[in-house]
Scaffold this active site. Structure first.
Site, PDB file in Angstrom:
ATOM      1  N   ARG A 136       0.854  -1.195   0.000  1.00  0.00           N
ATOM      2  CA  ARG A 136       0.000   0.000   0.000  1.00  0.00           C
ATOM      3  C   ARG A 136       0.880   1.232   0.000  1.00  0.00           C
ATOM      4  O   ARG A 136       1.709   1.406   0.877  1.00  0.00           O
ATOM      5  CB  ARG A 136      -0.928   0.026   1.214  1.00  0.00           C
ATOM      6  CG  ARG A 136      -2.152   0.950   0.998  1.00  0.00           C
ATOM      7  CD  ARG A 136      -2.984   1.124   2.262  1.00  0.00           C
ATOM      8  NE  ARG A 136      -2.248   1.850   3.254  1.00  0.00           N
ATOM      9  CZ  ARG A 136      -2.218   1.543   4.552  1.00  0.00           C
ATOM     10  NH1 ARG A 136      -2.912   0.531   5.019  1.00  0.00           N
ATOM     11  NH2 ARG A 136      -1.495   2.256   5.393  1.00  0.00           N
ATOM     12  N   GLU A 158       4.462   7.232   2.686  1.00  0.00           N
ATOM     13  CA  GLU A 158       5.310   6.038   2.856  1.00  0.00           C
ATOM     14  C   GLU A 158       4.803   4.922   1.952  1.00  0.00           C
ATOM     15  O   GLU A 158       3.695   4.991   1.413  1.00  0.00           O
ATOM     16  CB  GLU A 158       5.308   5.555   4.308  1.00  0.00           C
ATOM     17  CG  GLU A 158       3.946   5.094   4.774  1.00  0.00           C
ATOM     18  CD  GLU A 158       3.986   4.026   5.868  1.00  0.00           C
ATOM     19  OE1 GLU A 158       5.035   3.417   6.106  1.00  0.00           O
ATOM     20  OE2 GLU A 158       2.923   3.784   6.459  1.00  0.00           O
ATOM     21  N   ASN A 160       4.161   0.793   2.137  1.00  0.00           N
ATOM     22  CA  ASN A 160       4.092  -0.344   3.056  1.00  0.00           C
ATOM     23  C   ASN A 160       4.265  -1.663   2.311  1.00  0.00           C
ATOM     24  O   ASN A 160       3.580  -1.913   1.309  1.00  0.00           O
ATOM     25  CB  ASN A 160       2.737  -0.357   3.759  1.00  0.00           C
ATOM     26  CG  ASN A 160       2.571   0.841   4.670  1.00  0.00           C
ATOM     27  OD1 ASN A 160       3.239   0.948   5.694  1.00  0.00           O
ATOM     28  ND2 ASN A 160       1.710   1.769   4.273  1.00  0.00           N
ATOM     29  N   SER A 165      -2.891  -2.757   5.966  1.00  0.00           N
ATOM     30  CA  SER A 165      -4.214  -3.122   6.465  1.00  0.00           C
ATOM     31  C   SER A 165      -5.338  -2.285   5.867  1.00  0.00           C
ATOM     32  O   SER A 165      -5.104  -1.386   5.064  1.00  0.00           O
ATOM     33  CB  SER A 165      -4.227  -3.032   7.988  1.00  0.00           C
ATOM     34  OG  SER A 165      -3.759  -1.777   8.366  1.00  0.00           O
ATOM     35  N   LYS A 341      11.819   2.792   5.936  1.00  0.00           N
ATOM     36  CA  LYS A 341      11.756   4.225   5.614  1.00  0.00           C
ATOM     37  C   LYS A 341      13.101   4.710   5.048  1.00  0.00           C
ATOM     38  O   LYS A 341      13.157   5.642   4.257  1.00  0.00           O
ATOM     39  CB  LYS A 341      11.360   5.005   6.853  1.00  0.00           C
ATOM     40  CG  LYS A 341      10.072   4.437   7.486  1.00  0.00           C
ATOM     41  CD  LYS A 341       8.988   5.390   7.601  1.00  0.00           C
ATOM     42  CE  LYS A 341       7.611   4.894   7.948  1.00  0.00           C
ATOM     43  NZ  LYS A 341       7.296   3.592   8.435  1.00  0.00           N
ATOM     44  N   LYS A 407      11.498  10.094  11.498  1.00  0.00           N
ATOM     45  CA  LYS A 407      10.927   8.739  11.505  1.00  0.00           C
ATOM     46  C   LYS A 407      11.993   7.669  11.747  1.00  0.00           C
ATOM     47  O   LYS A 407      13.029   7.665  11.074  1.00  0.00           O
ATOM     48  CB  LYS A 407      10.278   8.436  10.147  1.00  0.00           C
ATOM     49  CG  LYS A 407       9.150   9.354   9.760  1.00  0.00           C
ATOM     50  CD  LYS A 407       8.442   8.828   8.517  1.00  0.00           C
ATOM     51  CE  LYS A 407       7.383   9.789   8.047  1.00  0.00           C
ATOM     52  NZ  LYS A 407       6.647   9.247   6.885  1.00  0.00           N
ATOM     53  N   GLU A 411       7.010   0.380  11.774  1.00  0.00           N
ATOM     54  CA  GLU A 411       5.713   0.368  11.109  1.00  0.00           C
ATOM     55  C   GLU A 411       4.600   0.359  12.156  1.00  0.00           C
ATOM     56  O   GLU A 411       4.826  -0.002  13.308  1.00  0.00           O
ATOM     57  CB  GLU A 411       5.581  -0.910  10.259  1.00  0.00           C
ATOM     58  CG  GLU A 411       6.503  -0.978   9.079  1.00  0.00           C
ATOM     59  CD  GLU A 411       6.328   0.177   8.130  1.00  0.00           C
ATOM     60  OE1 GLU A 411       5.198   0.626   7.924  1.00  0.00           O
ATOM     61  OE2 GLU A 411       7.346   0.649   7.600  1.00  0.00           O
ATOM     62  N   GLY A 412       3.397   0.681  11.699  1.00  0.00           N
ATOM     63  CA  GLY A 412       2.223   0.453  12.533  1.00  0.00           C
ATOM     64  C   GLY A 412       1.712   1.687  13.262  1.00  0.00           C
ATOM     65  O   GLY A 412       0.738   1.611  13.998  1.00  0.00           O
ATOM     66  N   ARG A 493      -8.065   7.434   4.606  1.00  0.00           N
ATOM     67  CA  ARG A 493      -8.111   7.592   6.059  1.00  0.00           C
ATOM     68  C   ARG A 493      -8.066   9.065   6.380  1.00  0.00           C
ATOM     69  O   ARG A 493      -7.345   9.827   5.736  1.00  0.00           O
ATOM     70  CB  ARG A 493      -6.894   6.930   6.715  1.00  0.00           C
ATOM     71  CG  ARG A 493      -7.066   5.472   7.009  1.00  0.00           C
ATOM     72  CD  ARG A 493      -5.793   4.898   7.561  1.00  0.00           C
ATOM     73  NE  ARG A 493      -4.667   5.225   6.694  1.00  0.00           N
ATOM     74  CZ  ARG A 493      -3.396   4.985   7.016  1.00  0.00           C
ATOM     75  NH1 ARG A 493      -3.096   4.431   8.163  1.00  0.00           N
ATOM     76  NH2 ARG A 493      -2.433   5.290   6.169  1.00  0.00           N
TER      77      ARG A 493
HETATM   78  P1  ADP Z   1       3.812   4.154   9.792  1.00  0.00           P
HETATM   79  O1  ADP Z   1       4.602   3.183   9.008  1.00  0.00           O
HETATM   80  O2  ADP Z   1       4.006   4.008  11.267  1.00  0.00           O
HETATM   81  O3  ADP Z   1       2.374   4.205   9.388  1.00  0.00           O
HETATM   82  P2  ADP Z   1       4.022   6.776   8.490  1.00  0.00           P
HETATM   83  O4  ADP Z   1       5.214   7.229   7.763  1.00  0.00           O
HETATM   84  O5  ADP Z   1       2.847   6.403   7.673  1.00  0.00           O
HETATM   85  O6  ADP Z   1       4.453   5.584   9.476  1.00  0.00           O
HETATM   86  O7  ADP Z   1       3.592   7.890   9.520  1.00  0.00           O
HETATM   87  C1  ADP Z   1       2.443   7.780  10.346  1.00  0.00           C
HETATM   88  C2  ADP Z   1       1.506   8.963  10.134  1.00  0.00           C
HETATM   89  O8  ADP Z   1       2.197  10.179  10.348  1.00  0.00           O
HETATM   90  C3  ADP Z   1       0.948   9.075   8.724  1.00  0.00           C
HETATM   91  O9  ADP Z   1      -0.196   8.276   8.550  1.00  0.00           O
HETATM   92  C4  ADP Z   1       0.653  10.558   8.624  1.00  0.00           C
HETATM   93  O10 ADP Z   1      -0.589  10.865   9.240  1.00  0.00           O
HETATM   94  C5  ADP Z   1       1.757  11.180   9.446  1.00  0.00           C
HETATM   95  N1  ADP Z   1       2.876  11.556   8.557  1.00  0.00           N
HETATM   96  C6  ADP Z   1       3.968  10.815   8.265  1.00  0.00           C
HETATM   97  N2  ADP Z   1       4.787  11.435   7.387  1.00  0.00           N
HETATM   98  C7  ADP Z   1       4.203  12.617   7.117  1.00  0.00           C
HETATM   99  C8  ADP Z   1       4.558  13.731   6.284  1.00  0.00           C
HETATM  100  N3  ADP Z   1       5.682  13.752   5.579  1.00  0.00           N
HETATM  101  N4  ADP Z   1       3.707  14.785   6.249  1.00  0.00           N
HETATM  102  C9  ADP Z   1       2.559  14.798   6.970  1.00  0.00           C
HETATM  103  N5  ADP Z   1       2.175  13.787   7.773  1.00  0.00           N
HETATM  104  C10 ADP Z   1       2.981  12.703   7.861  1.00  0.00           C
HETATM  105 MG    MG Z   2       3.871   1.948   7.411  1.00  0.00          MG
HETATM  106 MG    MG Z   3       1.595   4.778   7.583  1.00  0.00          MG
END
Ligand code: ADP
Ligand code: MG
Ligand code: MG
Length: 517
Positions: A136, A158, A160, A165, A341, A407, A411-412, A493
């Protein structure tokens, strides 16, 4: 005007109390009736109240589908197959992944342990060459008013590669909003006519199940007359169980049904064995009837993506047990690592690495390369390279850090550090550990207004939407051939614009669907 509300406040329309109660009633019952559900949080329903675990509740959802630019939706869908191909190529490139892993091994024990499992299997020799990816790719809309030519456009949050999920619930959310568009929205004081809404088709459940089925069928072709199954490797307890069940039911109720069993990660070693044959078949012994044994064609990981699932060395033995077996893994360790990441950062930081790492994987398809590059936002290494040292300065600056998110390789949800919290966090962390992080520019999508129903209560205000596009891909690690590659539906979402994290399972976000505008 509420913050985040569009200047034209006609959508979503202002609701009277009676109207919001009516919509709430529709959503509550439709969600339960159709399985847009989760297990209730412990804070709401304790084990004393529900000792047999029979209670379910509605998943958090928006009252209206959020407006989403059609160009961005189309852009995200159209590049998914190129993204699948890219990540399949990365997963095949052991030396590239090794170079990434080597940088963070010493300070990230989880990544180090994953790599050790891979090395052990490599030493013995992998028996299964096929890999399944149910991916995803997540995006937010980026709007630059000074650059109307290229905006709005999607920017990737990101990618995945493990346990992606909500494919089972997102289609239900699309259907809920479609139902509301014929049942409730046309009857509002400020009605929305049924035809006025462009609600795109969503095929996430079927498409992800088709990917699993393709891997299953490919495996069973070389194992005719065997009793084969798919294992869903899960956490226990799992609040988001119905999302997974919808995928399972899709597979089990098909005209040629596939046996699917849920296996808690902690029970891998007690309920499966690896045959002492050259093929190392993975055998699943049905706990309710140990005489019933199935050969596992596919292991679909909905657990195992983070350290919490590996409390002791037995859990790592269990991961090794699966990895060395002949089952097709979704994902393999290498595929899981491809989703780190740090990989995303290396792909997105071409200037510091000439020639661009994207070229390494996509030289044969320059137009796809360009399309993918357009979805990148600035991501910096956080190591001691010149780019990394610049990023460190930026992150420690109390003003400039406001535009960034830090970051780790996790994950998660719930793992990131945002904006002004970054300097203090860094000061609490030994500098030797900094290199296992990446620094990413915050994407700020245009303001959208919506209402969210969570635990029976309506929250309203400015929201931020994150679009995810699923991909299903099967490739041969040995011949480097991709034998299945499909875009597999979408997820929207939505979270309140005051919340940094948007994970539905983590309790921050809500399920939504797109109203294309
Ligand atoms: P994970 O793998 O834990 O889901 P993400 O990179 O998706 O990690 O980060 C979790 C959440 O943080 C995202 O769903 C988003 O809401 C927010 N986020 C992450 N990166 C960004 C970004 N560059 N700009 C704005 N929001 C972000
Ligand atoms: Mg993720
Ligand atoms: Mg995410």
């Amino acid at each position: 005007m509420a913050p985040g509300q569009a200047p034209d406040d006609s959508y979503p329309p202002a609701l009277t109390i009676a109207e919001s109660e009516q919509i709430l009633l529709t959503i509550k019952d439709w969600s339960i009736a159709h399985g847009l559900t989760v297990r209730p949080p412990l804070a709401l329903v304790s084990p004393e109240v529900d000792p047999h675990g029979v209670f379910a509740t509605t998943a958090p959802v928006t009252l209206f589908p959020s407006p989403f630019p059609r160009v961005c939706f189309d852009q995200a869908k159209s590049i998914q197959k190129a993204y699948n191909q890219l990540y399949a190529s990365i997963a095949q490139d052991e030396s590239f992944l090794e170079s990434i892993v080597q940088e963070i091994l010493a300070v990230d024990e989880f990544i180090a342990k994953l790599w050790q499992v891979h090395l052990k299997v490599k030493e013995e020799g992998y028996v299964q060459n096929l890999s399944l990816g149910l991916f995803r790719s997540d995006y937010m809309v980026h709007q630059d008013d000074d650059d109307p030519e290229t905006s709005p456009a999607i920017k990737q949050v990101e990618f995945n590669t493990i346990a992606s999920s909500f494919g089972g619930l997102s289609i239900k959310t699309s259907n809920l909003h479609k139902f509301l568009s014929i049942s409730d929205y046309p009857l509002l004081e400020k009605p929305i006519s049924t035809n006025a809404m462009d609600l795109p088709e969503n095929t996430s459940t079927q498409s992800l199940a088709t990917g699993l089925r393709f891997a299953f069928d490919t495996y069973t072709k070389s194992a005719p007359n065997r009793n084969c199954c798919i294992i869903f490797l899960v956490q226990d307890p799992e609040r988001n169980i119905f999302d997974q069940r919808h995928l399972e039911y899709e597979l089990r109720t098909h005209k040629t049904p596939v046996p699917v069993f849920r296996l808690p990660f902690a029970q891998i070693l007690s309920q499966t064995t690896v045959a002492s044959t050259p093929k190392r078949e993975l055998l699943y012994h049905l706990p309710s009837n140990p005489k019933q044994t199935f050969e596992v064609a596919v292991v679909y990981f909905r657990a195992g993506y983070g350290p919490q699932d590996y409390p002791d060395t037995t859990a790592w033995q269990a991961r090794l047990h699966i990895e060395r077996s002949n089952a097709i893994k979704c994902p393999t360790i290498l595929t899981q690592l491809a989703g780190a990441k740090k990989v995303q950062q290396v792909l997105a930081t071409p200037k510091s690495l000439e020639p661009s790492m994207l070229n390494r994987f996509m030289a044969a398809s320059p137009s796809d390369l360009e399309d993918i590059q357009k979805t990148f936002t600035n991501i910096f290494p956080f190591d001691s390279s010149p780019a990394g040292l610049d990023a460190r300065k930026l992150a420690l600056d109390p003003n400039r850090c406001k535009g960034y998110v830090l970051k780790p390789q996790r994950e998660g949800g719930g793992n990131n550090v945002y904006r002004t919290a970054i300097p203090t966090f860094l000061q609490s962390l030994p500098e030797t550990h900094w290199k296992s992080y990446i620094l990413m520019e915050i994407i700020t999508p245009p303001p959208v207004y919506n209402l969210i129903l969570r635990n029976g209560v309506i929250e309203r205000g400015g929201v931020i939407c994150e679009l995810g596009v699923y991909g299903a891909c099967v490739w041969d690690q040995k011949t480097k051939e991709v034998i299945y590659n499909e875009e597999a539906g979408y997820l929207l979402r939505t979270k309140g614009d005051k919340s940094e994290e948007g994970g539905v399972a983590a309790g921050f976000g809500a399920m939504d669907s797109c109203r294309l505008v």
